[in-house]
Design a protein around this motif. Structure first.
Motif, PDB file in Angstrom:
ATOM      1  N   GLU A   1       0.838  -1.206   0.012  1.00  0.00           N
ATOM      2  CA  GLU A   1       0.059   0.126   0.081  1.00  0.00           C
ATOM      3  C   GLU A   1       1.060   1.280  -0.022  1.00  0.00           C
ATOM      4  O   GLU A   1       1.756   1.602   0.894  1.00  0.00           O
ATOM      5  N   ASN A   2       0.676   2.062  -0.914  1.00  0.00           N
ATOM      6  CA  ASN A   2       1.374   3.381  -1.073  1.00  0.00           C
ATOM      7  C   ASN A   2       1.176   4.198  -0.068  1.00  0.00           C
ATOM      8  O   ASN A   2       0.031   4.640   0.545  1.00  0.00           O
ATOM      9  N   PRO A   3       2.540   4.536   0.872  1.00  0.00           N
ATOM     10  CA  PRO A   3       2.098   5.685   2.072  1.00  0.00           C
ATOM     11  C   PRO A   3       1.745   7.039   1.843  1.00  0.00           C
ATOM     12  O   PRO A   3       1.602   7.218   0.587  1.00  0.00           O
ATOM     13  N   SER A   4       0.840   7.477   2.685  1.00  0.00           N
ATOM     14  CA  SER A   4       0.136   8.927   2.559  1.00  0.00           C
ATOM     15  C   SER A   4       1.187   9.957   1.791  1.00  0.00           C
ATOM     16  O   SER A   4       2.622   9.920   1.976  1.00  0.00           O
ATOM     17  N   VAL A   5       0.707  11.060   1.284  1.00  0.00           N
ATOM     18  CA  VAL A   5       1.358  12.024   0.919  1.00  0.00           C
ATOM     19  C   VAL A   5       2.322  12.477   2.155  1.00  0.00           C
ATOM     20  O   VAL A   5       3.449  13.004   2.065  1.00  0.00           O
ATOM     21  N   GLU A   6       1.669  12.813   3.201  1.00  0.00           N
ATOM     22  CA  GLU A   6       2.250  13.233   4.342  1.00  0.00           C
ATOM     23  C   GLU A   6       3.368  12.381   4.941  1.00  0.00           C
ATOM     24  O   GLU A   6       4.394  12.956   5.260  1.00  0.00           O
ATOM     25  N   LYS A   7       3.553  11.001   4.607  1.00  0.00           N
ATOM     26  CA  LYS A   7       4.623  10.227   4.884  1.00  0.00           C
ATOM     27  C   LYS A   7       5.754  10.382   4.041  1.00  0.00           C
ATOM     28  O   LYS A   7       6.940  10.246   4.393  1.00  0.00           O
ATOM     29  N   TYR A   8       5.309  10.594   2.770  1.00  0.00           N
ATOM     30  CA  TYR A   8       6.455  11.136   1.788  1.00  0.00           C
ATOM     31  C   TYR A   8       7.087  12.636   2.194  1.00  0.00           C
ATOM     32  O   TYR A   8       8.316  12.741   2.052  1.00  0.00           O
ATOM     33  N   ARG A   9       6.170  13.479   2.596  1.00  0.00           N
ATOM     34  CA  ARG A   9       6.893  14.726   3.200  1.00  0.00           C
ATOM     35  C   ARG A   9       7.859  14.386   4.419  1.00  0.00           C
ATOM     36  O   ARG A   9       8.858  15.058   4.481  1.00  0.00           O
ATOM     37  N   GLU A  10       7.330  13.529   5.209  1.00  0.00           N
ATOM     38  CA  GLU A  10       8.243  13.285   6.453  1.00  0.00           C
ATOM     39  C   GLU A  10       9.537  12.541   5.980  1.00  0.00           C
ATOM     40  O   GLU A  10      10.352  12.707   6.302  1.00  0.00           O
TER      41      GLU A  10
END
Length: 186
Positions: A35-44
């Motif tokens: 499952e692709n992580p959230s945009v917020e997880k990519y930001r982190e």
């Protein structure tokens, strides 16, 4: 000739990185991610990665992110600190054979070498022939093949570990401490 630049990623690139990686999550042979992580997880991830390692994007002249690469620790133990596992992901619609992957690799390997890292590692799903061929072309050598380490879409998949010496020091006594990314002068 396709025009683009390689630059340090910032938080504003999170959505593009999310979308690029997400194109591969549903596929079988590129990543073990289900499952692709959230945009917020990519930001982190972008912010956290740059506390120690580079995170670069390839950007077209019109501002489209064409791909990215980043580094992370090979393993959590201090004795591994001169080694970096890197990840590279290109957008599925990036122009092929335009040199984007090579440019990202060159930027990453040059930066890591100047930061005193000695080896780059890649961990590649063993059915990802394109990535395996790319890494071989960049001078990586296979150092391990772990068969049947994960199940995705009902299939066993393995991983291939590859590495490349990028350092300047052959003797451990001569290897200086790594310079972390915030202290690295581009």
């Amino acid at each position: 000739m396709f025009d683009y630049k390689i630059r340090v990623a910032d938080e504003n690139d999170a959505l593009a990185c999310h979308d690029i990686y997400g194109c591969y999550v549903d596929g079988l042979n590129v990543t073990f991610t289900i499952e692709n992580p959230s945009v917020e997880k990519y930001r982190e991830k972008i912010t956290d990665t740059k506390k120690k390692y580079p995170f670069y994007v390839a950007e077209s002249v019109d501002g489209k992110i064409l791909g990215y690469c980043c580094g992370e620790p090979l393993r959590p133990h201090d004795a591994y600190k001169w080694n970096v596992e890197w990840t590279i992901v290109l957008a599925p619609d990036s122009p092929r054979r335009s040199g984007i992957a090579t440019a990202l690799f060159n930027k990453m390997s040059d930066s890591l070498a100047r930061m005193n890292f000695q080896y780059m590692y890649a961990v590649i799903v063993d059915t990802n022939d394109a990535s395996l061929a790319f890494h071989r072309a960049m001078g990586f050598t296979e150092v391990g093949h772990f068969k049947n380490v994960g199940i995705k879409k009902g299939n066993w998949l393995g991983i291939v570990w590859m590495n490349k010496f990028i350092g300047k020091h052959s003797s451990p006594a001569d290897v200086p401490e790594p310079v972390w990314f915030p202290d690295f002068a581009e």
